[in-house]
Design a protein around this motif. Structure first.
Motif, short mmCIF file in Angstrom:
data_model
loop_
_atom_site.label_atom_id
_atom_site.label_comp_id
_atom_site.label_asym_id
_atom_site.label_seq_id
_atom_site.Cartn_x
_atom_site.Cartn_y
_atom_site.Cartn_z
N ASP A 177 5.68 7.53 -12.85
CA ASP A 177 7.12 7.52 -12.55
C ASP A 177 7.51 6.30 -11.72
O ASP A 177 8.55 5.69 -11.96
CB ASP A 177 7.51 8.81 -11.80
CG ASP A 177 7.31 10.03 -12.69
OD1 ASP A 177 7.17 9.86 -13.92
OD2 ASP A 177 7.27 11.15 -12.16
N PHE A 178 6.67 5.94 -10.77
CA PHE A 178 6.96 4.74 -9.99
C PHE A 178 7.00 3.51 -10.90
O PHE A 178 7.86 2.65 -10.75
CB PHE A 178 5.88 4.52 -8.93
CG PHE A 178 6.13 5.24 -7.64
CD1 PHE A 178 7.32 5.06 -6.96
CD2 PHE A 178 5.19 6.10 -7.10
CE1 PHE A 178 7.57 5.71 -5.75
CE2 PHE A 178 5.42 6.76 -5.91
CZ PHE A 178 6.61 6.57 -5.23
N VAL A 206 8.18 0.01 -9.64
CA VAL A 206 7.51 0.01 -8.34
C VAL A 206 6.01 0.14 -8.61
O VAL A 206 5.57 1.14 -9.18
CB VAL A 206 7.99 1.19 -7.45
CG1 VAL A 206 7.17 1.28 -6.17
CG2 VAL A 206 9.47 1.04 -7.13
N ASP A 207 5.27 -0.89 -8.26
CA ASP A 207 3.83 -0.88 -8.52
C ASP A 207 3.09 -1.27 -7.25
O ASP A 207 3.27 -2.37 -6.74
CB ASP A 207 3.49 -1.83 -9.67
CG ASP A 207 4.09 -1.36 -10.99
OD1 ASP A 207 3.55 -0.41 -11.58
OD2 ASP A 207 5.11 -1.92 -11.42
N PHE A 208 2.26 -0.38 -6.77
CA PHE A 208 1.52 -0.64 -5.54
C PHE A 208 0.26 -1.44 -5.86
O PHE A 208 -0.36 -1.25 -6.89
CB PHE A 208 1.15 0.68 -4.88
CG PHE A 208 2.34 1.52 -4.54
CD1 PHE A 208 3.05 1.27 -3.39
CD2 PHE A 208 2.77 2.52 -5.39
CE1 PHE A 208 4.18 2.02 -3.07
CE2 PHE A 208 3.89 3.28 -5.09
CZ PHE A 208 4.60 3.03 -3.93
N ASP A 209 -0.10 -2.33 -4.95
CA ASP A 209 -1.37 -3.06 -5.12
C ASP A 209 -2.51 -2.15 -4.72
O ASP A 209 -3.60 -2.22 -5.28
CB ASP A 209 -1.42 -4.30 -4.22
CG ASP A 209 -0.20 -5.17 -4.42
OD1 ASP A 209 0.04 -5.57 -5.57
OD2 ASP A 209 0.52 -5.43 -3.44
N LEU A 210 -2.26 -1.38 -3.70
CA LEU A 210 -3.29 -0.48 -3.18
C LEU A 210 -2.73 0.91 -3.18
O LEU A 210 -1.56 1.10 -2.83
CB LEU A 210 -3.61 -0.84 -1.74
CG LEU A 210 -4.59 -1.92 -1.41
CD1 LEU A 210 -4.78 -1.95 0.10
CD2 LEU A 210 -5.91 -1.67 -2.11
N TRP A 211 -3.58 1.84 -3.52
CA TRP A 211 -3.12 3.22 -3.47
C TRP A 211 -4.13 3.93 -2.59
O TRP A 211 -4.98 4.66 -3.04
CB TRP A 211 -3.04 3.80 -4.88
CG TRP A 211 -2.39 5.13 -4.91
CD1 TRP A 211 -2.92 6.30 -4.46
CD2 TRP A 211 -1.08 5.46 -5.40
NE1 TRP A 211 -2.03 7.32 -4.62
CE2 TRP A 211 -0.89 6.84 -5.20
CE3 TRP A 211 -0.03 4.72 -5.98
CZ2 TRP A 211 0.29 7.50 -5.57
CZ3 TRP A 211 1.12 5.38 -6.35
CH2 TRP A 211 1.27 6.75 -6.15
N ASP A 234 0.84 -1.20 0.00
CA ASP A 234 0.00 0.00 0.00
C ASP A 234 0.88 1.26 0.00
O ASP A 234 1.80 1.37 0.81
CB ASP A 234 -0.89 -0.02 1.25
CG ASP A 234 -1.84 1.17 1.31
OD1 ASP A 234 -1.94 1.92 0.33
OD2 ASP A 234 -2.47 1.36 2.37
N ALA A 235 0.56 2.19 -0.89
CA ALA A 235 1.38 3.41 -1.01
C ALA A 235 1.18 4.36 0.17
O ALA A 235 2.00 5.23 0.40
CB ALA A 235 1.04 4.13 -2.31
N HIS A 236 0.08 4.22 0.86
CA HIS A 236 -0.26 5.15 1.94
C HIS A 236 0.05 6.60 1.54
O HIS A 236 0.90 7.29 2.13
CB HIS A 236 0.45 4.79 3.25
CG HIS A 236 -0.24 5.40 4.44
ND1 HIS A 236 -1.48 5.01 4.85
CD2 HIS A 236 0.11 6.42 5.26
CE1 HIS A 236 -1.85 5.74 5.88
NE2 HIS A 236 -0.91 6.62 6.14
#
Ligand code: ARG
Length: 599
Positions: free
Chosen positions: A269-270, A275-280, A157-159
């Motif tokens: 950019d991530f 870098v790939d978040f499952d949850l944002w 999660d990117a939080h």
């Protein structure tokens, strides 16, 4: 499937046990002196100390019991009582064949699987990414992949930091800079009765026309600076923050615009950085939980009034340093950074019920997390020990301070990627590489080299260590660098392509040459490295393994010609090369690094 090391460890433990000694003495490790042995056990020394006996005598008795183990070629006692083991070529060959047939290249699963949430990246709306976010993203992505690969159910999660005082600052700054925006915000205190989707689209048009990401990048630092000196401005921003959180309509809409444009750019950019978040999810997502949570905390008698604010005291008598209280509600009535963190713990418990939450965040936030975790345990929102701060040091400039651009600003992720890609292109050309690639493939390869350079340079250090940003060194094709690893992987790929073109097939692995032994011993050690990295949350152990594997391959390739060999030797070497590539790519993938096909 057990590796040679554990297999020998079991035999060794049984030998110690047969002598009436603790099985734990039988721990086997890779040899410190590969020229003398493949594995070693130092347990005889420890046992001798405990029993006040002669270590060499104990070692000799243990050795006597290992004599007919099928994987052991020789047992020798060295120095004061080290037990040195050499394994047979047959055992190495059999193990290599098993690894070659295993799509996981020997990596076992963690049992039982757990639910693990990795909180990482932590970028903010408008406030630029700094090196802390960069490291959080790189390390967090690697930890997430590592946990996932070991078999845990893992969510990253990117939080997103989309909720605090910076939002009020931006709202005021935009209103001051653009009269049209100020008018809208004034007009839309609450949702007009006949508000339609079309109105919303129109308003979005107004926001989009007036405010771009570049505007936020410009307005935010100026507003943050002004708020430090201009009390009236700061108070307006504080009020705007509280009003936003209270649901003031226009504020919500413009805030959503800020969040959207920031997020779109960041995700792009991530992604370029692998870098790939499952949850944002954002800090704002838990806002609806906060009012209820505050009531509940009050009911549990955890809240204390403190000069108009409400806090939770978490200090303990046993603390050796001061652990600050958690500020739950500010004197303006706003939720704070720690409030959203606490509510997020509650939220995550509901939607995921994690066994473990890893917060991959700058070491400088250690106190913050200690406070939040204690508050969560007190409130019963998480099981003691299930929340863990994975801190890390900083990436510094040549002056030893956190890295800044030449202009003294924080480095934008996009600029960093562009800079590293530029350097990668230069390095590829210097090395005479990439000449046969199409322009598109060249670009793609340069980006992979750049990402490998940045990530590997970060991950090769234990995360707690700070390091100096040195793009020249990171991008070199020589030394312990990402580009070196990619180069070795590409060499194997090209070998495999040539073999396929010539119709050469692989076959059973037969370990003979010393370079082959060395390579197979390393391949065998991967599972252990992964387990240790997993237990210690330390991706650098995987980076280390990948580097040693690439080096071992280079030595093997120099000493053992593949395509010019013949028959079963050629088939064996080809299989060994393919296995090495599989494990190397897997290790790199765990670090979040992708290899190009060609260079
Ligand atoms: N947005 C925060 C910052 O820039 C980092 C968030 C880290 N995660 C968390 N759960 N607090 O400092």
């Amino acid at each position: 499937m057990t590796d040679l090391r554990s297999g020998l460890g079991e035999a060794m433990a049984a030998a110690f046990a047969a002598l009436g000694l603790a099985a734990e003495f039988g721990r086997v490790t890779a040899s410190d002196r590969p020229d003398l042995a493949d594995f070693q056990c130092n347990g005889a020394l420890a046992a001798a100390k405990a029993l006040k006996q002669n270590p060499r005598r104990i070692a000799a008795s243990v050795a006597g019991l290992l004599g007919d183990h099928p994987a052991i070629a020789s047992v020798e006692i060295a120095g004061p009582g080290f037990i040195n083991l050499r394994v047979t070529e047959a055992a190495l060959s059999a193990r290599a064949d098993i690894l070659a047939a295993d799509e996981r290249a020997g990596v076992t699963h963690a049992t039982p699987p757990r639910r693990v949430l990795v909180d990482y990246g932590g970028p903010n709306v408008a406030k630029e990414m700094h090196v802390g976010h960069l490291r959080a993203s790189i390390i967090g992505e690697a930890i997430k992949r590592l946990y996932r690969f070991r078999g845990d159910e893992t969510v990253g999660d990117a939080h997103f930091g989309d909720w605090g005082f910076q939002m009020g600052l931006l709202i005021i700054a935009c209103a001051d800079a653009y009269p049209a925006i100020a008018t809208q915000l004034e007009r839309l205190q609450t949702q007009p009765p006949a508000w339609t989707d079309a109105d919303e689209v129109a308003l979005h048009g107004v926001f989009s026309a007036a405010i771009s990401l570049a505007d936020l990048d410009r307005l935010y630092p100026a507003a943050a600076a002004l708020a430090k000196t201009d009390i009236a401005f700061r108070d307006r921003a504080r009020r705007a923050t509280a009003e936003l959180q209270a649901g003031r309509f226009g504020h919500r809409l413009i805030w959503r615009h800020f969040a959207r444009i920031t997020r779109e750019a960041l995700e792009r950019d991530f992604h370029a950085l692998g870098v790939d978040f499952d949850l944002w999810r954002g800090e704002s997502d838990v806002d609806p939980l906060i009012a209820r949570m505050v009531v509940e905390l009050a009911e549990k008698q955890l809240l204390v009034d403190d000069q108009g604010a409400r806090i939770i005291r978490v200090a303990r008598d046993t603390d050796r340093r001061e652990v600050p209280p958690l500020l739950v509600v500010s004197s303006e009535g706003s939720a704070m950074y720690g409030t959203t963190d606490l509510a997020t713990i509650l939220d995550r418990k509901r939607f995921f019920d994690p066994d473990l939450v890893l917060y991959v965040v700058d070491q400088r936030q250690a106190d913050h997390f200690e406070t939040v975790f204690r508050a969560a345990y007190l409130a019963g929102y998480a099981t003691e020990g299930s929340l863990e701060h994975i801190g890390f040091g900083t990436m510094n400039g040549p002056d030893g301070k956190p890295f800044k651009t030449r202009e003294g600003g924080v480095l934008k992720l996009r600029d960093l990627i562009d800079m590293a890609s530029g350097k990668a292109r230069e390095r590829l050309r210097e090395a005479g590489l990439g000449a046969e690639l199409s322009p598109d493939e060249f670009e793609d390869t340069a980006l992979r080299v750049a990402v490998a350079a940045l990530k590997f340079a970060d991950l090769v250090n234990f995360r707690g260590t700070s390091y100096v940003f040195d793009l020249d060194r990171f991008s070199s094709f020589e030394g312990k660098t990402g580009p070196y690893l990619l180069y070795q992987a590409v060499r194997v790929k090209s070998l495999l392509r040539r073999a396929a073109a010539e119709g050469v097939e692989d076959g059973p692995i037969q370990v003979e040459a010393p370079a082959e032994r060395e390579l197979v011993l390393l391949l065998d050690a991967f599972d252990h490295a992964v387990i240790e990295a997993y237990d210690k949350r330390a991706p650098n152990l995987i980076a280390d393994h990948a580097f040693r594997l690439a080096q071992a391959f280079a030595r093997f390739y120099a000493a053992c010609p593949v395509l010019s060999a013949e028959g079963p030797v050629r088939a064996s070497r080809l299989a060994l090369a393919a296995l090495t590539l599989k494990q190397l790519e897997l290790a790199l993938d765990l670090l979040g690094v992708a290899t190009p096909e060609r260079m």
